[in-house]
Design a protein around this motif. Structure first.
Motif, short mmCIF file in Angstrom:
data_model
loop_
_atom_site.label_atom_id
_atom_site.label_comp_id
_atom_site.label_asym_id
_atom_site.label_seq_id
_atom_site.Cartn_x
_atom_site.Cartn_y
_atom_site.Cartn_z
N GLN A 1 4.23 7.50 -0.89
CA GLN A 1 3.38 7.01 -1.97
C GLN A 1 3.61 7.81 -3.24
O GLN A 1 3.71 9.04 -3.21
N LYS B 1 6.13 13.06 1.97
CA LYS B 1 5.27 13.02 3.15
C LYS B 1 4.74 11.63 3.44
O LYS B 1 4.65 11.22 4.62
N THR B 2 4.37 10.88 2.40
CA THR B 2 3.65 9.62 2.60
C THR B 2 4.39 8.39 2.11
O THR B 2 4.00 7.26 2.44
N SER C 1 0.83 -1.20 0.00
CA SER C 1 0.00 0.00 0.00
C SER C 1 0.87 1.25 0.00
O SER C 1 0.60 2.21 -0.71
N LYS C 2 1.95 1.21 0.81
CA LYS C 2 2.82 2.38 0.90
C LYS C 2 3.55 2.63 -0.41
O LYS C 2 3.78 3.77 -0.79
N THR D 1 -8.40 11.32 -0.30
CA THR D 1 -7.34 11.92 0.53
C THR D 1 -6.30 12.64 -0.30
O THR D 1 -5.94 13.79 -0.02
N VAL D 2 -5.80 11.98 -1.33
CA VAL D 2 -4.75 12.60 -2.14
C VAL D 2 -5.33 13.73 -2.99
O VAL D 2 -4.68 14.76 -3.22
N TRP E 1 4.20 14.90 -1.98
CA TRP E 1 3.39 13.77 -1.50
C TRP E 1 4.26 12.54 -1.24
O TRP E 1 4.07 11.84 -0.25
#
Length: 328
Positions: free
Chosen positions: A52, A49-50, A16-17, A256-257, A46
């Motif tokens: 992803q 931060k994530t 998922s990540k 969210t994104v 992004w």
């Protein structure tokens, strides 16, 4: 055994990540260069931060055409269109987002703005200085089709509103100006970028009515020694809104994104990128010198908002149809 049982969950979390999420932004013609750079900047932030990867794909066209495409099934997570009326249509006709969409982000969901100026050939051989000059016999005016282009509607309303507001101006004088102006239009392109191409590359026309950002793009490119910008005495403040397409992001799991992307447009970095590409950032008190000093009026001040402007001027058999029918 407990460790083995946890393994699938750990692998799922890792996948998922590391997975890639994609967004589609349905936008209007003159934003291509802006969003190419915004997309790269947001994707970098992004990822940092994530962890992803996000890929933002773009769809461009006349603002009205883009709104209809989304209503008809274009799977756009985001709409960044030329005018609020087009996003209103996605809400009211497509039922894809709430009708109060403009209240969900600052400044009526408009992170950027522009205004309407003229681009003429170097030396201004036709002596174009203000709106009334566009109605003079023999002047060829390039502007897109208000039926398909948000930029064209801003162009039209800028001219009409300016004529109303000049000393002694009224609706009759505004209609007279518009009749003369459209009598001088040899072709109506579907979108603003198409009209820029017609004027700058095909060499058609004496004057291009343009978004300020399109004018600055021409002057910053290879054509800077070929054209110059003329600023009319009065123009319109063209606020360009953005919105999340709720039905799409919830179906695709991208809310969210997508929300983070729209908020990025309001960040210092997003506002700086807008300015770099000739859009007026709405979150700053003082604009850079490159932006024209021009008196402006808003769509609400000039026409009571988009619903009234659309009904009176651009709906079928509205004033634009009447004026253009006379030309034909």
């Amino acid at each position: 055994m407990r460790a083995l049982a946890l393994l699938p969950l750990l692998l799922l979390a890792a996948c998922s990540k590391e997975s890639t999420v994609t967004l589609l932004n349905a936008s209007y013609d003159p934003t291509r260069e802006l969003y190419e750079e915004v997309n790269r900047a947001f994707a970098k932030r992004w990822l940092e931060k994530t962890g992803q990867t996000v890929v933002i794909n773009q769809s461009h066209g006349g603002s009205g055409k883009q709104a209809r495409a989304v209503i008809d099934g274009l799977e756009a997570d985001l709409v960044t269109l030329a005018l609020g009326w087009d996003i209103d249509a996605v809400a009211s006709k497509g039922k894809l987002l709430p009708e109060n969409w403009a209240t969900r982000l600052p400044r009526n969901s408009a992170p950027f703005a522009s205004t309407i100026v003229f681009v003429v050939r170097k030396g201004n051989p036709r002596g174009i200085h203000d709106w009334e000059d566009l109605a003079k016999p023999g002047v060829q005016v390039i502007t897109p089709n208000p039926k398909t282009s948000g930029g064209a509607r801003w162009n039209y309303l800028a001219a009409y509103g300016a004529a109303q507001r000049k000393p002694g101006g009224d609706d009759a004088q505004a209609k007279q100006l518009m009749a003369g102006l459209f009598a001088n239009v040899p072709v109506l392109d579907a979108g603003a970028r198409g009209s820029t191409t017609t004027f700058a590359e095909r060499g058609l026309g004496d004057v291009l009515i343009a978004w300020e950002n399109e004018a600055l793009l021409l002057l910053n490119g290879a054509s800077k020694d070929t054209f110059e910008v003329v600023v009319p005495s009065l123009s319109i403040l063209a606020e360009t809104p953005v919105a999340l397409v709720d039905q799409v992001v919830d179906r695709r799991g991208t809310r969210t994104v997508a929300e983070a992307y729209l908020k990025f447009l309001y960040s210092d970095e997003g506002q700086a990128l807008a300015s770099k590409h000739g859009f007026r950032p709405t979150g700053v008190a003082t604009l850079e010198p490159k932006f024209a000093k021009v008196s402006t009026f808003t769509i609400a001040e000039g026409f009571g908002g988009w619903a009234t402007a659309q009904r009176v001027h651009f709906d079928d058999r509205g004033l634009f149809d009447q004026l253009y029918a006379v030309k034909k």
